[in-house]
Design an enzyme around this catalytic site. Structure first.
Site, PDB file in Angstrom:
ATOM      1  N   ILE A   1      84.901  33.820 -17.262  1.00 31.84           N
ATOM      2  CA  ILE A   1      84.202  34.803 -18.714  1.00 31.84           C
ATOM      3  C   ILE A   1      83.970  35.993 -18.203  1.00 31.84           C
ATOM      4  CG2 ILE A   1      83.520  34.847 -20.474  1.00 31.84           C
ATOM      5  CD1 ILE A   1      85.013  32.430 -20.692  1.00 31.84           C
TER       6      ILE A   1
ATOM      7  N   GLY B   1      72.368  31.616 -23.641  1.00 29.69           N
ATOM      8  CA  GLY B   1      73.304  32.009 -22.359  1.00 29.69           C
ATOM      9  C   GLY B   1      74.608  32.659 -22.662  1.00 29.69           C
ATOM     10  N   GLN B   2      75.596  33.068 -21.163  1.00 31.57           N
ATOM     11  CA  GLN B   2      75.964  34.451 -21.540  1.00 31.57           C
ATOM     12  C   GLN B   2      77.172  34.002 -22.530  1.00 31.57           C
ATOM     13  OE1 GLN B   2      78.841  33.997 -18.254  1.00 31.57           O
ATOM     14  NE2 GLN B   2      80.093  36.520 -18.705  1.00 31.57           N
TER      15      GLN B   2
ATOM     16  N   LYS C   1      81.694  17.909 -15.001  1.00 35.48           N
ATOM     17  CA  LYS C   1      82.609  19.037 -16.056  1.00 35.48           C
ATOM     18  C   LYS C   1      83.853  17.798 -15.745  1.00 35.48           C
ATOM     19  CE  LYS C   1      80.592  22.337 -17.650  1.00 35.48           C
ATOM     20  NZ  LYS C   1      80.626  22.139 -18.835  1.00 35.48           N
TER      21      LYS C   1
ATOM     22  N   GLY D   1      72.313  25.858 -26.543  1.00 34.90           N
ATOM     23  CA  GLY D   1      72.390  26.452 -24.611  1.00 34.90           C
ATOM     24  C   GLY D   1      72.732  28.190 -25.350  1.00 34.90           C
TER      25      GLY D   1
ATOM     26  N   ASP E   1      67.999  26.888 -27.699  1.00 30.00           N
ATOM     27  CA  ASP E   1      67.406  26.989 -26.168  1.00 30.00           C
ATOM     28  C   ASP E   1      66.471  26.654 -25.784  1.00 30.00           C
ATOM     29  OD1 ASP E   1      70.014  28.970 -24.240  1.00 30.00           O
ATOM     30  OD2 ASP E   1      67.859  28.225 -23.507  1.00 30.00           O
ATOM     31  N   ILE E   2      66.251  26.726 -23.953  1.00 32.58           N
ATOM     32  CA  ILE E   2      64.777  25.873 -23.721  1.00 32.58           C
ATOM     33  C   ILE E   2      64.293  27.433 -23.559  1.00 32.58           C
ATOM     34  CG2 ILE E   2      65.493  26.538 -21.103  1.00 32.58           C
ATOM     35  CD1 ILE E   2      64.392  23.598 -20.435  1.00 32.58           C
ATOM     36  N   ARG E   3      64.152  28.631 -24.080  1.00 36.39           N
ATOM     37  CA  ARG E   3      63.389  29.817 -24.102  1.00 36.39           C
ATOM     38  C   ARG E   3      63.886  30.483 -24.948  1.00 36.39           C
ATOM     39  NH1 ARG E   3      65.846  29.863 -18.737  1.00 36.39           N
ATOM     40  NH2 ARG E   3      64.127  28.175 -17.963  1.00 36.39           N
TER      41      ARG E   3
ATOM     42  N   TYR F   1      78.776  21.289  -9.906  1.00 39.33           N
ATOM     43  CA  TYR F   1      79.003  20.959 -11.725  1.00 39.33           C
ATOM     44  C   TYR F   1      80.673  20.928 -12.183  1.00 39.33           C
ATOM     45  CZ  TYR F   1      80.262  25.071 -14.904  1.00 39.33           C
ATOM     46  OH  TYR F   1      81.392  25.535 -15.752  1.00 39.33           O
TER      47      TYR F   1
HETATM   48  N1  SER Z   1      82.367  30.681 -14.374  1.00 40.26           N
HETATM   49  C1  SER Z   1      82.241  29.327 -13.903  1.00 40.26           C
HETATM   50  C2  SER Z   1      81.979  29.263 -12.582  1.00 40.26           C
HETATM   51  O1  SER Z   1      81.678  30.715 -11.844  1.00 40.26           O
HETATM   52  C3  SER Z   1      83.411  28.782 -14.391  1.00 40.26           C
HETATM   53  O2  SER Z   1      82.876  27.446 -14.706  1.00 40.26           O
HETATM   54  O3  SER Z   1      80.531  28.286 -12.190  1.00 40.26           O
END
Ligand code: SER
Length: 315
Positions: free
Chosen positions: A172, A12-13, A146, A9, A35-37, A142
């Site tokens: 983040i 990603g960011q 988690k 992954g 990554d997948i791409r 989500y």
């Molecule tokens: N930045 C994430 C979200 O907004 C939180 O882990 O889904």
């Protein structure tokens, strides 16, 4: 021991910036990103492989090819996108993790990093200065995935002695790679729109305080956690980690100090508001401070300055 890292992954960011830091630390030949791409850009000495973490046999071949000592599993579906595709979110966030944990045991991979999130907390968790251990009743898929993932990590550590480490990341903030489908994304969108159009229609309400962290702090904190001797790590589910907390109104004010003509408005309804309302406003990260001397460096003023300075030349 010579470390070899596989990051899953990595486009990603977080992955795109963490990979750069790990490459300069361990050498490009010892950090394999996947990554997948395909990634947008790849330097000559960087090693990259396409992988779908849900394809366990392909993942096993990747691990057998490179024999990593550490795996960073960053592939996940975030909170807002997860609500659109709950089954896919569960599948990716949980089965991806289980594949990595099981293959780590099978192939003797020593150390794993897996990110959790403030989304593990819910409406009955304390809002302010949310404790490491408290009521946790996540409402988003989500957050549910988690929290289940955290329990799996702790289980694999206690039962199989797997050295797994994790951080409950807050939102983040970064300017290099956009986040995908998170509830905290507004705190990045706001800078891009302020520079491009001088205005931003925020999808969260003016007084929604959320915990946030600047990318530079996030990358440093993650590497510091991975560097800490195993016996100092007292939490094998996931560490609370705080940077700062602010509301949309507060960040708008800070932006106005640099871009005085910036105008903020608020949309009437957005489904992300309900997710944000269920999350903490601020986080108690005393375990991270005690176990591995965690300390954030960036505050709202320094983040705002750095974001605008960097995005100015990039938007
Ligand atoms: N930045 C994430 C979200 O907004 C939180 O882990 O889904």
């Amino acid at each position: 021991m010579k470390e070899r890292i596989i990051m899953i992954g990595a486009n990603g960011q977080i992955g795109s910036e963490l990979a750069t830091a790990l490459r300069s630390r361990f050498g490009a030949e010892n950090v394999i990103t996947s990554d997948i791409r395909e990634p947008h850009a790849l330097k000559e000495d960087e090693i990259f492989e396409i992988i779908n973490v849900l394809d366990k046999s392909a993942l096993k071949s990747l691990f057998e090819k490179y024999k990593p000592t550490q795996v960073y599993l960053l592939a996940a579906m975030l909170s807002a996108t997860g609500e659109k595709y709950p089954q896919k979110a569960w599948d990716l966030n949980i089965n991806g993790l289980l594949h990595v944990l099981d293959l780590a045991l099978e192939l003797g991979i020593k150390k794993i990093f897996w990110p959790s999130s403030i989304a593990v907390f819910g409406p009955h968790s304390p809002k302010q200065y949310t404790d490491q251990y408290c009521v946790m009743d996540p409402v988003s898929i989500y957050g549910v995935s988690k929290l289940a993932g955290e329990r799996l990590c702790e289980y694999y550590h206690h039962k199989y002695d797997l050295d797994i480490r994790s951080i409950r990341y807050p939102g983040i903030i970064s300017w290099k790679t956009a986040p995908g489908g998170g509830t905290t994304d507004y705190a990045i969108d706001i800078f891009i729109e302020a520079l491009k159009h001088g205005q931003y229609a925020c999808f969260l309400s003016a007084n929604t305080a959320l915990p946030m962290l600047y990318m530079e702090d996030a990358v440093r904190g993650t590497i510091e956690l991975m560097d800490t001797p195993s016996e100092q790590i007292s939490i094998r589910s996931s560490y609370n980690l705080a940077g700062l907390s602010f509301t949309p109104a507060e960040i708008a004010e800070e932006i106005k100090k640099i871009l005085p003509n910036f105008e903020m408005s608020y949309v009437d309804y957005d489904p992300r508001q309900a997710i944000a309302d269920s999350w903490p406003a601020s986080i108690d990260d005393s375990f991270a401070r005690k176990d591995w001397s965690w300390e954030p460096k960036f505050d709202l003023a320094s983040i705002t300055e750095d974001m605008i300075a960097n995005l100015k030349t990039n938007v």
